[in-house]
Design a protein around this motif. Structure first.
Motif, PDB file in Angstrom:
ATOM      1  N   GLU A  23       0.812  -1.209   0.000  1.00 20.76           N
ATOM      2  CA  GLU A  23       0.000   0.000   0.000  1.00 20.76           C
ATOM      3  C   GLU A  23       0.851   1.268   0.000  1.00 20.76           C
ATOM      4  O   GLU A  23       1.837   1.378   0.737  1.00 20.76           O
ATOM      5  N   TRP A  24       0.450   2.202  -0.820  1.00 20.03           N
ATOM      6  CA  TRP A  24       1.104   3.508  -0.921  1.00 20.03           C
ATOM      7  C   TRP A  24       0.688   4.382   0.257  1.00 20.03           C
ATOM      8  O   TRP A  24      -0.501   4.557   0.524  1.00 20.03           O
ATOM      9  N   ARG A  28      -2.658  10.669  -1.924  1.00 22.55           N
ATOM     10  CA  ARG A  28      -3.728   9.883  -2.547  1.00 22.55           C
ATOM     11  C   ARG A  28      -4.816  10.822  -3.049  1.00 22.55           C
ATOM     12  O   ARG A  28      -4.987  11.921  -2.528  1.00 22.55           O
ATOM     13  N   ASP A  29      -5.580  10.346  -4.047  1.00 19.57           N
ATOM     14  CA  ASP A  29      -6.719  11.145  -4.495  1.00 19.57           C
ATOM     15  C   ASP A  29      -7.924  10.813  -3.628  1.00 19.57           C
ATOM     16  O   ASP A  29      -7.839  10.013  -2.691  1.00 19.57           O
ATOM     17  N   GLY A  32      -8.730   7.211  -3.010  1.00 25.95           N
ATOM     18  CA  GLY A  32      -7.738   6.355  -2.367  1.00 25.95           C
ATOM     19  C   GLY A  32      -6.601   5.909  -3.252  1.00 25.95           C
ATOM     20  O   GLY A  32      -5.687   5.206  -2.798  1.00 25.95           O
ATOM     21  N   TYR A  33      -6.600   6.291  -4.529  1.00 26.55           N
ATOM     22  CA  TYR A  33      -5.522   5.895  -5.432  1.00 26.55           C
ATOM     23  C   TYR A  33      -4.278   6.741  -5.177  1.00 26.55           C
ATOM     24  O   TYR A  33      -4.356   7.965  -5.051  1.00 26.55           O
ATOM     25  N   GLY A  34      -3.131   6.078  -5.110  1.00 30.55           N
ATOM     26  CA  GLY A  34      -1.882   6.778  -4.857  1.00 30.55           C
ATOM     27  C   GLY A  34      -1.467   7.666  -6.021  1.00 30.55           C
ATOM     28  O   GLY A  34      -1.719   7.332  -7.181  1.00 30.55           O
ATOM     29  N   ARG A  35      -0.828   8.789  -5.692  1.00 33.67           N
ATOM     30  CA  ARG A  35      -0.337   9.726  -6.705  1.00 33.67           C
ATOM     31  C   ARG A  35       1.121  10.046  -6.392  1.00 33.67           C
ATOM     32  O   ARG A  35       1.500  10.245  -5.238  1.00 33.67           O
ATOM     33  N   PRO A  75      -5.110   1.917  -2.936  1.00 33.65           N
ATOM     34  CA  PRO A  75      -3.710   2.324  -2.711  1.00 33.65           C
ATOM     35  C   PRO A  75      -2.685   1.226  -2.986  1.00 33.65           C
ATOM     36  O   PRO A  75      -1.475   1.484  -2.944  1.00 33.65           O
TER      37      PRO A  75
END
Length: 224
Positions: A23-24, A28-29, A32-35, A75
């Motif tokens: 997990e990142w 995150r956006d 929950g997605y990592g950026r 993530p």
């Protein structure tokens, strides 16, 4: 001191979960997605960590490829949990996991994630058909395709010619022809003046000038 590679930057801010997910734990956006901000030929750019991880640990991606999660954990960027799939697979997964409301059958607003936004942007189906397929209102489809929403997620993608654009002057209610559109595109007068002359709204003129519609008719032309 040498600059860290993308692989090193990904791994240094990751935590291994009991589930096996990597997990990142950086930016995150809202979904929950990592950026992660990386250097590209076009300058510094925010990118999804799961797409970066796939490119770094598995292999290259084409601009239209969708990187999907087997674990349904936004993530996560564990390479063995990622796979390249189609937009249809992604939508089916989203619906089955309740990440995507089913349009009129849902009492709440339909949910979109970055991958679905990319799929909508790259889908050549017309706005109405795309609306039915993705279970979203037409306004949501329009906003994504005209970069009013999900701008970062569709950055760098090249839009196809959508069905309604292909129909153009063949549409039974079309007021314009390709030749008229070319003249409008090259017209330097005020938008309201041009709109009155051709019997359309100022919004239609704006869309032609900014190549939101009728791109096939204005291809190769340059606005004066």
């Amino acid at each position: 001191m040498p600059r860290k590679t993308i692989k090193e930057r990904l791994l240094v801010r990751s935590v291994r979960a009991d589930s096996g997910c990597l997990e990142w734990h950086g930016k995150r956006d809202k979904h929950g997605y990592g950026r992660l901000t990386v250097e590209t030929e076009a300058g510094r750019k925010d990118r999804f960590t799961h797409r970066l991880a796939y490119e770094e640990f598995v292999g290259p991606l084409n601009s239209g490829d969708l990187v999907l999660h087997k674990c349904d954990n936004p993530p996560c960027f564990e390479p063995t949990h990622l796979y390249v799939g189609t937009q249809a697979q992604n939508v089916r997964d989203a619906i089955s996991r309740n990440r995507h409301a089913a349009g009129d059958r849902s009492g709440r607003s339909a949910k979109i994630n970055g991958e679905i936004a990319r799929a909508i942007f790259l889908d050549p189906r017309g706005q109405r058909r795309a609306s039915r397929y993705y279970g979203l209102c037409e306004a949501a489809i329009f906003a994504i395709r005209h970069r009013r929403a999900w701008v970062a997620e569709t950055d760098g993608l090249v839009a196809p010619i959508y069905e309604e654009e292909k129909a153009g002057e063949m549409h039974p209610f079309a007021k314009l022809t390709s030749e008229a559109v070319k003249r409008i595109f090259l017209d330097t007068r005020a938008r309201s003046v041009v709109a009155r002359e051709y019997g359309v709204g100022p919004t239609t003129i704006f869309s032609i000038w900014h190549r939101h519609t009728w791109r096939h008719a204005t291809e190769g032309l340059k606005r004066p």
